[in-house]
Write an enzyme that holds these catalytic residues in place. Structure first.
Site, PDB file in Angstrom:
ATOM      1  N   MET A   1      -5.588  51.925  11.439  1.00 60.34           N
ATOM      2  CA  MET A   1      -5.799  51.199  12.684  1.00 60.34           C
ATOM      3  C   MET A   1      -4.869  50.006  12.707  1.00 60.34           C
ATOM      4  O   MET A   1      -4.616  49.408  11.683  1.00 60.34           O
ATOM      5  CB  MET A   1      -7.249  50.748  12.793  1.00 60.34           C
ATOM      6  N   CYS A   2      -4.394  49.681  13.898  1.00 57.83           N
ATOM      7  CA  CYS A   2      -3.367  48.641  14.004  1.00 57.83           C
ATOM      8  C   CYS A   2      -3.581  47.802  15.251  1.00 57.83           C
ATOM      9  O   CYS A   2      -4.275  48.192  16.185  1.00 57.83           O
ATOM     10  CB  CYS A   2      -1.975  49.261  14.059  1.00 57.83           C
ATOM     11  N   GLY A   3      -2.928  46.644  15.223  1.00 62.87           N
ATOM     12  CA  GLY A   3      -2.730  45.882  16.432  1.00 62.87           C
ATOM     13  C   GLY A   3      -1.265  46.031  16.817  1.00 62.87           C
ATOM     14  O   GLY A   3      -0.373  45.724  16.022  1.00 62.87           O
TER      15      GLY A   3
ATOM     16  N   HIS B   1       0.823  45.201  13.441  1.00 62.70           N
ATOM     17  CA  HIS B   1      -0.115  44.578  12.501  1.00 62.70           C
ATOM     18  C   HIS B   1      -1.015  45.680  11.948  1.00 62.70           C
ATOM     19  O   HIS B   1      -1.743  46.338  12.695  1.00 62.70           O
ATOM     20  CB  HIS B   1      -0.920  43.493  13.208  1.00 62.70           C
TER      21      HIS B   1
ATOM     22  N   ASN C   1      -0.969  53.133  16.848  1.00 59.92           N
ATOM     23  CA  ASN C   1      -2.341  52.744  16.524  1.00 59.92           C
ATOM     24  C   ASN C   1      -3.199  53.983  16.694  1.00 59.92           C
ATOM     25  O   ASN C   1      -3.754  54.229  17.769  1.00 59.92           O
ATOM     26  CB  ASN C   1      -2.823  51.623  17.448  1.00 59.92           C
TER      27      ASN C   1
END
Length: 630
Positions: A1-3, A55, A79
């Site tokens: 999972m990412c920003g 991120h 993401n």
């Protein structure tokens, strides 16, 4: 999972970083605490520039910082999770695999084919350097958040981001509609000094005797909300993505189907009432098909994560066996109980599972009501008899319905697998803490949604997924913070199996035809009503939301069945809604939880009673408005 975030400006006169504020960066880093990087692309001769920011929350394969680039100057932000459709090796990172596939695409149809193949939640941003194209979008159900904001003051800029930030301008953040994927021709837009978004919509695959359906829900509304210099058009090539699920079966029996349990009344619903349905061979076959497909969906979501494994042997290191890697939003209701039971099948036996149970403080009660609540507290959890009277009295203030059913559900799970460590995490929220965290964190995560219901569910899910509370072991109460990076949630079950009270109202008024229409609408709008919000809320803790009931194979199986096989709303609450799911629970050994009536989170956790109980769920929430970002 990412920003993930991308800022595009159709000018090189001002730095694109001016659009990238510190509070936005902070919010993105909370989603991806393991790695943060930025990249700026400036194309001076065409007068546009792009900032890419990635991120990372490390969950599978080797750590892969983003944004990714290749020798052709393409840039990729991802993401998502590939659970099926594209092969991902056990030690591979899906971001790298997806970027490799994208870099190999030679045409628009190749890109659309790739994203049509992916099963799992995703949002992405892809800069195709050779053609000056920017691609972006969300999966079919919108399980990953992606927002856009347009800024005409800053040289007609566009910002795409997983999460929003406070803004002192009139530029609104909106959710990118999960109607397909989008393309911007940056070269053409820089020349015309306008932004044109080209949509490639989701379509069902055409086949004999099937109607091709295009999901363009709300397209006119989207266009209406865009600034004057931004336009949204359909692809002239008529290319589209193929939906990853089959169309909803809207078949209605010509004659009414007799109930197998005609003597059931509201006051007499018992677990034994499910036996009659399971005695029918056809029904039992469907139940086992549902168990199989849902079990596989849970398996994908609890095993596709990094567990400190030995890269040579693949064995799990002993240190990881002492902490939970998977948590479940847990009320003790049928949805969370079924997920917990199936997760127990696949998670290593020595690994704990965190059951996150949230409760909001009950207002002062009358003496009679207080005595009744204390009696329920003692009857639900024997170990509380060992606690001192003051502590019991304090804890009884959080003895909400979901806490009571949660404890009962824990007992069922411990009966099914007594060797598993089940961490029942009691998360208690006071009014003061609710107000403080709503202002500090939750309001901008719920945004751009703004109703009383969004506030209630957003706050409940935020506190639950944070996982800070206490656990009770052999009478000892101790503080506990969940270490799990993956949070399983039961969303999608009610929408597909007629679990909401509004489905009964619809059925009484319009019959099975009306119910079919309502269920079709449920999945079509789940991205805008629920999933983007929940992804932002859970992701704020550096955790990833995973939705087994929205696995593509699960949805396709349920969509293939007529509604009469999934629910029987002529039967009372606690059995008729989500009937097929209740039968699966019974077959898996669950007892009382299999016949628990549906109870909405805002009422089960008592957040709806905490501040203004006279509000309607659809009202705009003044508590969100006072700290909103517009």
């Amino acid at each position: 999972m990412c920003g993930i975030c991308c800022v595009v400006s159709l000018s090189v006169q001002h730095t694109v970083g001016g659009f990238f504020k510190d509070d936005l960066l902070c919010n993105l880093r909370r989603r991806g605490p393991n790695s943060s990087q930025h990249l700026i692309k400036t194309v001076s001769d065409l007068s546009y520039q792009c900032l890419f920011s990635g991120h990372i929350l490390h969950l599978r394969g080797l750590m892969t910082p983003q944004p990714l680039t290749d020798i052709d100057n393409n840039v990729f932000l991802w993401n998502g999770e590939v659970f099926n459709g594209i092969h991902i090796g056990t030690v591979e990172n899906d971001t790298q695999v997806m970027f490799h596939h994208l870099s190999s695409c030679s045409s628009e149809s190749d890109i659309l084919s790739l994203f049509s193949s992916v099963q799992g939640p995703w949002s992405f941003i892809y800069y195709q350097a050779s053609r000056h194209y920017l691609w972006f979008g969300r999966d079919y159900f919108g399980r990953r958040s992606l927002l856009w904001q347009f800024n005409n003051e800053l040289d007609r800029a566009l910002c795409l981001s997983s999460v929003s930030a406070l803004s002192d301008s009139d530029n609104q953040w909106q959710e990118v509609p999960a109607s397909g994927i989008y393309k911007i021709d940056l070269k053409a837009c820089a020349i015309s000094e306008s932004l044109v978004l080209i949509l490639y919509p989701w379509k069902y695959h055409s086949r004999e005797n099937a109607i091709e359906e295009t999901f363009l829900s709300g397209l006119d509304q989207i266009s209406k909300d865009l600034p004057a210099y931004v336009s949204l058009t359909m692809s002239e090539s008529k290319l589209s993505l193929i939906t990853p699920v089959v169309p909803l079966n809207r078949t209605v029996p010509e004659t009414s189907v007799d109930s197998h349990c005609p003597n059931i009344t509201n006051s007499l619903v018992t677990v034994e009432d499910l036996h009659g349905f399971l005695a029918e061979e056809h029904k039992k076959k469907l139940v086992h098909q549902l168990i199989d497909v849902l079990s596989e969906a849970v398996k994908r979501r609890v095993l596709y994560l990094f567990r400190d494994t030995d890269e040579l042997t693949g064995e799990i290191l002993s240190i990881s066996t002492k902490k939970a890697h998977v948590a479940i939003l847990f009320s003790g209701g049928i949805d969370s109980m079924l997920i917990a039971t199936l997760a127990d099948r696949h998670i290593p036996s020595e690994e704990p599972i965190d059951l996150l149970n949230v409760a909001f403080m009950i207002k002062e009660q009358t003496k009679q009501s207080k005595q009744k609540k204390q009696h329920e507290l003692h009857s639900c959890q024997e170990c509380f008899k060992k606690l001192d009277t003051t502590l019991v009295d304090n804890l009884s203030r959080f003895n909400v319905p979901d806490r009571i059913t949660g404890r009962a559900g824990l007992e069922e799970l411990e009966t099914i697998n007594p060797s598993r460590t089940w961490n029942f995490v009691e998360i208690n929220v006071t009014l003061e803490e609710l107000k403080r965290m709503r202002q500090q964190r939750i309001s901008h995560l719920v945004y751009p949604l703004d109703t009383v219901l969004d506030d209630s569910i957003g706050c409940a899910v935020w506190f639950a997924s944070r996982g800070e509370g206490f656990i009770t072991t052999q009478g000892d109460v101790k503080p506990y913070k969940s270490s799990a990076k993956v949070v399983l949630t039961g969303i999608g079950a009610d929408e597909q199996l007629a679990g909401y009270s509004r489905h009964r109202v619809c059925f009484r008024k319009y019959g099975l035809d009306g119910l079919n229409k309502e269920l079709g609408m449920e999945l079509a709008r789940i991205s805008s009503r629920n999933l983007g919000r929940d992804d932002r809320i859970i992701g704020d803790h550096g955790k990833e939301a995973r939705f087994p009931f929205l696995d593509e194979d699960v949805v396709s199986f349920l969509n293939s069945l007529p509604v009469s096989e999934k629910a029987d709303l002529t039967l009372p609450r606690g059995i008729g809604e989500k009937l097929l799911l209740r039968l699966a629970a019974k077959e898996l050994g669950l007892t009382a939880s299999a016949i628990l009536p549906k109870r909405a989170m805002q009422f089960g956790t008592r957040i709806a009673k905490m501040e203004n109980s006279s509000e309607k769920a659809s009202d705009k929430c003044s508590r969100l408005q006072s700290v909103s970002v517009d």
